[in-house]
Design a protein around this motif. Structure first.
Motif: not given
Length: 525
Positions: A206-234
């Protein structure tokens, strides 16, 4: 063939051959000197003709030869040692390249998969889970597009450091490429612990990122799976985390989503619909439908808005919002829009020459710089004047991509195509945008039309929108006129054109043609 093998042998062992040749030459020289020169005094009574290499001289030559061979062996040993060290370093570097991301220094997909495979082989204690997190950055494409890939790389490095700092000891952060990251958090106490990690990640980004004398804002979408409950293989764990990520990214802001079984069902349904949509487009089963636009004073039909209709053999009629969204996402919208335009051009030949064809212009089409040329070519092939075509673009799509809108719509306008702004009043476009885009028409959104009867405030809004449009020299149309009192209220505001169920629902090409033969004045309703 034997000469080639000999040449290859010599090239491979040229340094060894050189060293052994030097030793041989040195030995021959030593033998010659020992024979020609009496290094040690001969025994008394031996003449020159009887002089031979004596034992002491032979021992000296042997000692020199032994020392030379010893030095040669030491040299070969050192060479071999350096070669082994070089090979070990090269193998280590190759392993790093194979298991490590070259830009950020994080583990890559291969190392992450190996770690996840090991985690699956060591199930957590009862009630605990291993957390599989997939991350996709929001706003990173804009950084690359505006500032270049060098600045984008700087941002990725900062993101990698922040993600690593937000982790617990023993957690793994990996980069899969581009702006895709992954986290493996073993032995989580439950969903709450996974939520805490995801929140720390979102806070870090959430904090701004400074790179090459400019301020950039990025966020993230996060998907979560819990194993072994949701899956048994990679593969299954990664797929389900990706399904959850897809849902998180749909919110277009920093968000996290856990995998849920109904998500998997919806993803499979969507995949099936995409396959069916491709087949329907290829088979020509998507039909153009025509909804009349009328002059509110005379009820004369002055144009048709063309929309696609898909009737699936198994599911029946598919809602346009469903399949258009999929078509835009997977890139089918371009071929679909062109086929609908071709159908509309064919139908327009059976209408009076003053009746226009209005087609929707979708947001993803704005990114195609050649779309205007292709549309004009379709008109030329169909023998339809560009002045009879009207493009409808929503106000929200226009505001979201103003730069491309100027280029694409400008090219269409230069060819003679009319431009209409749909859903007027909902997209926060400014007077500056409306004036500079040189529109021909605005269509007031149906939500205002439905609310205006009985609501003084809504009637005032519609009247203001009509006045604004007229002030800019634009034709005003209203969408969603479903009742006579709505029509009456609109006529009082000065609105010229209307569309809705009061006049006609969407009809087929044959039914549209019949509207002109049914009434000599070409009236609807």
């Amino acid at each position: 063939m034997s000469i080639a093998r000999l040449r290859s042998f010599i090239i491979r062992h040229r340094f060894t051959i050189r060293d052994l040749s030097l030793i041989l030459v040195g030995t021959l020289v030593a033998l010659y000197l020992a024979y020609a020169i009496d290094i040690f005094d001969n025994e008394p009574g031996i003449g020159v003709r009887q002089a031979q290499i004596e034992l002491d001289e032979a021992l000296l030559i042997g000692a020199l030869l032994g020392v030379t061979l010893l030095l040669y062996s030491i040299r070969q040993y050192l060479i071999q040692k350096r070669e082994m060290a070089r090979r070990i370093a090269a193998e280590h570097h190759a392993r790093e390249l194979a298991y490590q991301d070259g830009l950020t220094g994080l583990p890559n997909r291969r190392q992450y998969d190996d770690a996840l495979r090991a985690a699956l082989a060591a199930p957590p204690r009862a009630g605990a889970s291993h957390g599989v997190f997939l991350l996709d950055l929001n706003g990173f494409k804009q950084v690359n597009d505006l500032h270049g890939h060098g600045v984008g790389d700087e941002v990725l490095v900062v993101v990698a450091h922040r993600l690593s700092a937000a982790m617990r000891e023993g957690d793994m952060v990996a980069r899969f490429g581009g702006d895709e990251f992954a986290i493996l958090a073993p032995h989580l106490a439950g969903p709450e612990a996974a939520t805490n990690i995801a929140l720390r990640v979102m806070d870090a980004l959430d904090l701004p990122i400074e790179a090459s004398r400019a301020i950039h804002r990025v966020g993230a979408g996060i998907g979560i799976a819990l194993v072994p409950g949701d899956a048994a293989t990679v593969d299954e764990a990664m797929r389900k985390a990706d399904v959850a990520l897809y849902r998180a990214k749909a919110e277009r802001r920093s968000a996290m989503r856990f995998f849920e079984a109904d998500m998997d069902l919806r993803v499979r349904e969507r995949a099936a619909m995409e396959t069916a949509l491709r087949a329907a487009i290829d088979a020509g089963r998507i039909e153009a439908m025509y909804q009349p636009t009328v002059n509110l004073q005379t009820h004369e039909i002055i144009g048709f808005e063309v929309t696609p209709r898909w009737i699936d053999p198994e599911q029946g009629e598919i809602a346009i919002e469903r399949f258009i969204a999929i078509a835009e996402e997977v890139g089918l919208i371009h071929v679909l829009a062109e086929r609908i335009l071709r159908q509309a051009c064919d139908a327009a030949h059976h209408w009076p020459p003053h009746v226009t064809v209005s087609v929707d212009f979708y947001p993803s089409q704005l990114k195609d710089r050649l779309v205007a040329a292709r549309m004009v070519r379709i008109l030329a092939e169909a023998g339809l004047s560009p002045t009879r075509l009207e493009i409808e673009i929503t106000e929200s799509a226009l505001v979201a991509d103003m730069e491309n809108a100027r280029l694409v719509l400008g090219a269409l306008r230069a060819a003679g195509v009319r431009i209409a702004l749909d859903n007027f009043g909902t997209g926060y476009s400014s007077l500056y945008h409306l004036r500079n885009l040189k529109l021909n028409k605005v269509k007031i959104d149906r939500s205002f039309i439905h609310a205006m009867v009985g609501e003084h405030e809504s009637r005032s809004i519609v009247k203001a929108l009509v006045g604004l449009g007229h002030g800019l020299g634009l034709t005003i149309a209203a969408d969603g006129i479903d009742a006579a009192d709505q029509e009456a209220s609109l006529i009082g505001t000065g609105c010229e054109e209307g569309q809705g169920r009061l006049f006609s629902t969407p009809v087929t090409a044959d039914e549209a043609r019949a509207l002109f033969t049914a009434s000599p004045h070409h009236q609807a309703g």
